[in-house]
Design a protein around this motif. Structure first.
Motif, PDB file in Angstrom:
ATOM      1  N   LEU A   1      18.359   4.753   5.547  1.00  0.00           N
ATOM      2  CA  LEU A   1      17.849   5.487   4.390  1.00  0.00           C
ATOM      3  C   LEU A   1      16.481   5.005   3.912  1.00  0.00           C
ATOM      4  N   VAL A   2      16.257   3.701   3.872  1.00  0.00           N
ATOM      5  CA  VAL A   2      14.990   3.146   3.369  1.00  0.00           C
ATOM      6  C   VAL A   2      14.523   2.046   4.308  1.00  0.00           C
ATOM      7  N   TRP A   3      13.318   2.216   4.852  1.00  0.00           N
ATOM      8  CA  TRP A   3      12.750   1.257   5.805  1.00  0.00           C
ATOM      9  C   TRP A   3      11.238   1.356   5.745  1.00  0.00           C
ATOM     10  N   SER A   4      10.575   0.284   6.156  1.00  0.00           N
ATOM     11  CA  SER A   4       9.106   0.255   6.159  1.00  0.00           C
ATOM     12  C   SER A   4       8.509   1.183   7.211  1.00  0.00           C
ATOM     13  N   SER A   5       9.225   1.407   8.298  1.00  0.00           N
ATOM     14  CA  SER A   5       8.690   2.150   9.436  1.00  0.00           C
ATOM     15  C   SER A   5       9.263   3.564   9.520  1.00  0.00           C
ATOM     16  N   GLU A   6       8.656   4.367  10.382  1.00  0.00           N
ATOM     17  CA  GLU A   6       9.067   5.749  10.610  1.00  0.00           C
ATOM     18  C   GLU A   6       9.184   6.535   9.299  1.00  0.00           C
ATOM     19  N   LEU A   7       8.158   6.312   8.471  1.00  0.00           N
ATOM     20  CA  LEU A   7       8.017   7.065   7.227  1.00  0.00           C
ATOM     21  C   LEU A   7       6.976   8.161   7.413  1.00  0.00           C
ATOM     22  N   PRO A   8       7.175   9.328   6.826  1.00  0.00           N
ATOM     23  CA  PRO A   8       6.150  10.372   6.905  1.00  0.00           C
ATOM     24  C   PRO A   8       4.934   9.995   6.057  1.00  0.00           C
ATOM     25  N   SER A   9       3.804  10.628   6.356  1.00  0.00           N
ATOM     26  CA  SER A   9       2.555  10.276   5.675  1.00  0.00           C
ATOM     27  C   SER A   9       2.599  10.573   4.187  1.00  0.00           C
ATOM     28  N   TRP A  10       3.416  11.545   3.785  1.00  0.00           N
ATOM     29  CA  TRP A  10       3.471  11.841   2.351  1.00  0.00           C
ATOM     30  C   TRP A  10       4.088  10.691   1.557  1.00  0.00           C
ATOM     31  N   VAL A  11       4.890   9.856   2.243  1.00  0.00           N
ATOM     32  CA  VAL A  11       5.443   8.671   1.584  1.00  0.00           C
ATOM     33  C   VAL A  11       4.443   7.524   1.638  1.00  0.00           C
ATOM     34  N   THR A  12       3.941   7.219   2.828  1.00  0.00           N
ATOM     35  CA  THR A  12       3.055   6.059   2.957  1.00  0.00           C
ATOM     36  C   THR A  12       1.717   6.275   2.270  1.00  0.00           C
ATOM     37  N   GLY A  13       1.260   7.529   2.189  1.00  0.00           N
ATOM     38  CA  GLY A  13      -0.053   7.797   1.618  1.00  0.00           C
ATOM     39  C   GLY A  13      -0.015   8.431   0.247  1.00  0.00           C
ATOM     40  N   GLY A  14       1.154   8.461  -0.360  1.00  0.00           N
ATOM     41  CA  GLY A  14       1.294   9.111  -1.656  1.00  0.00           C
ATOM     42  C   GLY A  14       0.641   8.336  -2.793  1.00  0.00           C
ATOM     43  N   ASN A  15       0.259   9.060  -3.818  1.00  0.00           N
ATOM     44  CA  ASN A  15      -0.305   8.440  -5.024  1.00  0.00           C
ATOM     45  C   ASN A  15       0.838   8.206  -6.003  1.00  0.00           C
TER      46      ASN A  15
END
Length: 349
Positions: A102-116
């Motif tokens: 459910l929650v991990w540092s990797s395999e996240l979409p860009s809207w999560v990693t690059g969100g404001n």
């Protein structure tokens, strides 16, 4: 080891001894294997003949398809179909499913990693993701790895978007949201924490134990800890070391799963010496679980070298880490695993 015609087993080796049948007879929930429907393996008849044999494997974990980038590629656009493919495969052969993750540092979409993000907005997105997946997959999941690999080797928290915007509290809060979601389903879904390099007593093992305590202090539920167990012929903990590590976690009143077991040979093809060492590493890990009441299930991270995530070209020459060769005959480690389950001495180590 060079295989010769006199030593080859038949292709699609589904002969006895049977690992899942043996493990269950000894009181464990399963012996299982991960699988990945994003690769060609599930359309490979030889692979599926072995995978579908519930005497050999009684559980599976989706290697990728339930991770965030697959299930919520854009915000509030949930696509659970890929994960449901794994569930369908499991149900067809009577397997339980450890849902991952459910929650991990990797395999996240860009809207999560690059969100404001602010603390509040990321918490809301995280809660929505956790709730939607737990309720969407429901009782098809025996358990969930709620948070995956949150710790560094020194016990500190791994840097990621959640730590940056929420702080260390993101971990126990994830379990609080997951607990509420499970309660709402009315199903008995177990909640786990999953990590690597906690399989021997160490700073990271201690940090994992403390994380369990913190999660409980938030009033959230945690049922167990997954010991990933990615080893190599250059490094693997002994049975005693793993039993000690399992005992330190079990003391917190939670169960343990061996979740991602594989043992890479130092070079490919595996030498005769490496095959014996590989068998020893598998034997020691399975022996530790069999000797620990709180360790209730064992899973290899896929079973066939052809589809392993550890390929020599991308892992410094290491490879062939699984229980089956690419031609679907068995490594000596398969025998070692069975002997460990049965409490016998290892004949191939």
């Amino acid at each position: 080891m060079k295989e010769t015609s006199t030593r080859l087993r038949p292709r699609q080796d589904t002969s006895s001894p049977y690992l899942n049948t043996a493990a269950k007879a000894k009181g464990k929930l399963w012996f299982g294997s991960a699988t990945d429907t994003t690769t060609a393996e599930t359309s490979d008849v030889s692979y599926m003949t072995i995978f579908n044999n519930s005497n050999i494997f009684g559980q599976t974990t989706p290697a990728n398809t339930m991770k965030w980038e697959f299930t919520e590629p854009t915000q509030n656009n949930f696509t659970l179909s890929a994960g449901n493919e794994t569930i369908a495969l499991a149900k067809a052969s009577g397997k339980l499913v450890r849902c991952h993750n459910l929650v991990w540092s990797s395999e996240l979409p860009s809207w999560v990693t690059g969100g404001n993000w602010t603390n509040a907005t990321l918490l809301a997105a995280m809660e929505n993701h956790i709730t939607t997946l737990i309720q969407g997959y429901g009782s098809s999941c025996y358990s969930w790895d709620v948070v995956n690999e949150a710790l560094n080797s020194d016990g500190s928290f791994t840097s990621n978007v959640f730590l940056t915007n929420i702080g260390e509290a993101y971990v126990p809060l994830a379990y609080k949201y997951a607990t509420a979601a499970v309660t709402a389903t009315g199903a008995d879904i177990k909640l786990f924490y999953n990590d690597y390099s906690i399989e021997a007593l160490s700073t990271k093992n201690t940090a994992a134990v403390n994380l369990v305590k913190t999660i409980k202090s938030y009033g959230a539920n945690i049922d167990g800890v997954g010991f990933e167990s990615h080893f190599s012929t250059s490094y693997y903990p002994t049975t005693t070391q793993q039993e000690q590590a399992m005992a330190s976690v079990a003391a917190e009143g939670v169960n343990i799963h061996v979740t991602e077991l594989d043992v890479a040979c130092s070079s490919v093809p595996c030498s005769t010496a490496d095959l014996a060492t590989q068998a020893t590493a598998y034997y020691d890990t399975i022996s530790a679980c069999m000797g620990t009441t709180a360790c209730t299930g064992m899973t290899v991270w896929d079973f066939d070298d052809k589809y392993s995530w550890i390929q020599p070209s991308s892992n410094g020459g290491e490879g062939n880490p699984d229980l089956y060769y690419s031609n679907y005959t068995r490594h000596p480690a398969y025998t070692a695993v069975y002997e460990a389950i049965e409490g016998q001495s290892c004949s191939v180590c």
